[in-house]
Design an enzyme around this catalytic site. Structure first.
Site, PDB file in Angstrom:
ATOM      1  N   ARG A  51       5.306   2.999 -27.758  1.00  0.00           N
ATOM      2  CA  ARG A  51       5.317   3.247 -29.210  1.00  0.00           C
ATOM      3  C   ARG A  51       4.216   4.236 -29.633  1.00  0.00           C
ATOM      4  O   ARG A  51       4.429   5.094 -30.472  1.00  0.00           O
ATOM      5  CB  ARG A  51       5.121   1.914 -29.951  1.00  0.00           C
ATOM      6  CG  ARG A  51       4.700   2.054 -31.396  1.00  0.00           C
ATOM      7  CD  ARG A  51       4.258   0.735 -31.978  1.00  0.00           C
ATOM      8  NE  ARG A  51       5.382  -0.120 -32.334  1.00  0.00           N
ATOM      9  CZ  ARG A  51       6.148   0.039 -33.411  1.00  0.00           C
ATOM     10  NH1 ARG A  51       5.924   1.014 -34.233  1.00  0.00           N
ATOM     11  NH2 ARG A  51       7.131  -0.788 -33.658  1.00  0.00           N
ATOM     12  N   CYS A  86      -3.180  -2.504 -27.419  1.00  0.00           N
ATOM     13  CA  CYS A  86      -3.107  -2.276 -28.861  1.00  0.00           C
ATOM     14  C   CYS A  86      -1.802  -1.527 -29.127  1.00  0.00           C
ATOM     15  O   CYS A  86      -1.653  -0.379 -28.707  1.00  0.00           O
ATOM     16  CB  CYS A  86      -4.325  -1.464 -29.289  1.00  0.00           C
ATOM     17  SG  CYS A  86      -4.436  -1.197 -31.064  1.00  0.00           S
ATOM     18  N   HIS A  87      -0.847  -2.203 -29.742  1.00  0.00           N
ATOM     19  CA  HIS A  87       0.456  -1.556 -29.940  1.00  0.00           C
ATOM     20  C   HIS A  87       1.105  -1.855 -31.287  1.00  0.00           C
ATOM     21  O   HIS A  87       2.155  -1.318 -31.592  1.00  0.00           O
ATOM     22  CB  HIS A  87       1.420  -1.992 -28.833  1.00  0.00           C
ATOM     23  CG  HIS A  87       1.861  -3.431 -28.945  1.00  0.00           C
ATOM     24  ND1 HIS A  87       1.115  -4.468 -28.432  1.00  0.00           N
ATOM     25  CD2 HIS A  87       2.943  -3.998 -29.518  1.00  0.00           C
ATOM     26  CE1 HIS A  87       1.735  -5.608 -28.674  1.00  0.00           C
ATOM     27  NE2 HIS A  87       2.839  -5.363 -29.346  1.00  0.00           N
ATOM     28  N   ARG A  88       0.513  -2.740 -32.078  1.00  0.00           N
ATOM     29  CA  ARG A  88       1.224  -3.160 -33.294  1.00  0.00           C
ATOM     30  C   ARG A  88       1.317  -2.017 -34.285  1.00  0.00           C
ATOM     31  O   ARG A  88       0.377  -1.236 -34.456  1.00  0.00           O
ATOM     32  CB  ARG A  88       0.494  -4.331 -33.962  1.00  0.00           C
ATOM     33  CG  ARG A  88       0.486  -5.586 -33.131  1.00  0.00           C
ATOM     34  CD  ARG A  88       0.759  -6.810 -33.978  1.00  0.00           C
ATOM     35  NE  ARG A  88       2.073  -7.316 -33.675  1.00  0.00           N
ATOM     36  CZ  ARG A  88       2.338  -8.072 -32.598  1.00  0.00           C
ATOM     37  NH1 ARG A  88       1.396  -8.414 -31.767  1.00  0.00           N
ATOM     38  NH2 ARG A  88       3.562  -8.473 -32.383  1.00  0.00           N
TER      39      ARG A  88
END
Ligand code: UD1
Ligand code: UDP
Length: 360
Positions: A241, A208-210
């Protein structure tokens, strides 16, 4: 021998490059340009090393900052390289800022562009990748969508003449490297303090990085609070991120069922896909890999990216909210073994054949 400049910068592009470059170099001189967008060892070098990708001829060292600044700096630097190298064609992958900057730099110099993974659309310019995809597709002489649905978007936008379906190089990579797995890759999962994470017998795999899911505590915690409830632990290699936010939330809420890990190499990642009970992700690549491996997937996004994976609920969209994710994870799934919308695992051959036809 004709010269092709391939431009990459981010993790999923290294994976596509690995399979295409191998075939391309039999016919062309490839000059490999890494923009530097991803630069940590486990976001970049590890892929070159374990997938046998040749060392880049250029690394522009451009990363971070706002989208405009990053793209602008890449545009300037790539133009200089293209002027020096005078390639016959520029080869691009996917939808990152590196992709769009390279398309702009090339087209302004009248160098033809070939775009692999063209034609996907979310239907909103709020997504930075959507902007990159639209611009790149419209500047490319050759568009190579992976699937029928991507081809349809190109047709709607008047780009039919430029487009040919080639299948998905991510599927090529998945087939090729799955054959190379021997289990050792699963001992390379490390926590942030460098200790090995020993895999439990059953687990969920999450990425999960968006920006959309990780830029506020509320959304990322919505996802975490679902995973915390599950009947087995979740392995979550965290993109740089949102590492700080992930660590903070896990500690603040005392979550015990989510194992944070450093980003893993490609072989480890597909091995986790193959072994997981189910997958939760917001990654374009991981949701396809779940489908390739016949694993139920919940994609935490508002928009369908790969409609083919959604058939029979094999992949379902969810909001970054506990109840929605848990409900979707409970759905009964039936995979259709006769349905192969991502090609035959040899898209790289087709990509190179189409480039050849164009250049001749
Ligand atoms: C980019 C792509 C996205 C893709 C993702 C793949 C764009 C617009 N988005 O998003 O489509 O899914 O790559 O992983 O190009 N950082 C590090 N080390 C690294 C790389 C990044 O610390 O090796 C940090 C930097 O602080 C950077 C932030 O992560 O500012 C975000 O990186 P960036 O390349 O801007 O976007 P991604 O989220 O990686
Ligand atoms: N991946 C990886 N290590 C990780 C997380 C993902 O190698 O820690 C792989 C994953 O298996 C897939 C690709 O990276 O092949 C997807 O890249 P990413 O999610 O960064 O980008 P996207 O596909 O969303 O553009």
């Amino acid at each position: 021998m004709k010269k092709i400049c391939s431009v990459v910068g981010a993790r999923p592009q290294f994976i596509k490059l690995a399979v295409v470059s191998r075939v391309l170099r039999k016919e062309y001189r490839e000059v490999l340009i890494h923009t530097g967008q991803h630069y940590d060892y486990n976001m970049s070098d590890v892929f070159f090393y374990e997938m046998d990708i040749p060392h880049p001829d250029y690394n522009l060292g451009i990363s971070g900052g706002t989208h405009g600044k990053m793209t602008g700096q890449m545009l300037i630097a790539l133009e200089e390289v293209f002027i020096r190298e005078e390639p016959d064609l520029v080869l691009l992958f996917g939808d990152t800022n590196s992709t769009m900057a390279a398309a702009l730099a090339a087209v302004k110099l009248h160098i033809p562009v070939c775009h692999v993974e063209a034609g996907n659309r979310f239907g909103t310019l709020d997504s930075p990748e959507e902007v990159n995809r639209i611009v790149t597709d419209h500047l490319s002489s050759i568009n190579l969508p992976c699937t029928e649905s991507s081809l349809r978007f190109l047709e709607i936008e008047g780009l039919k003449e430029t487009a040919t379906i080639v299948g998905d190089p991510m599927y090529d990579a998945f087939c090729y490297y799955t054959e190379c797995l021997n289990g050792d890759e699963l001992s390379e999962i490390k926590s942030f303090d460098g200790k090995e994470i020993v895999l439990p017998p059953e687990f969920y795999y999450m990425t999960c990085h968006r920006q959309e899911n990780t830029d506020t505590d509320e959304k990322l915690d919505g996802v975490f609070s679902a995973m915390e409830e599950l009947d087995a632990p979740t392995i979550y290699p965290v993109h740089p991120r949102n590492r700080e936010r992930a660590v903070k939330l896990i500690s603040k809420n005392n979550y015990r069922n989510i194992l944070l890990a450093q980003p893993v190499g490609y072989k480890t990642s597909i091995s986790l896909v193959n072994k997981a009970k189910k997958i939760v992700t917001d990654s374009g690549g991981v949701q396809r890999e779940a489908f390739f491996a016949n694993k139920p997937c919940v994609t935490v996004l508002d928009f369908v990216v790969w409609p083919e994976t959604m058939r029979n609920n094999c992949n379902q969209l969810a909001k970054p909210e506990r109840e929605d994710i848990l409900r979707k994870l409970k759905t009964e799934i039936l995979f259709d073994p006769t349905y192969h919308p991502f090609g035959d695992g040899h898209s790289a051959d087709k990509i190179v054949r189409i480039i050849k036809e164009f250049l001749e």
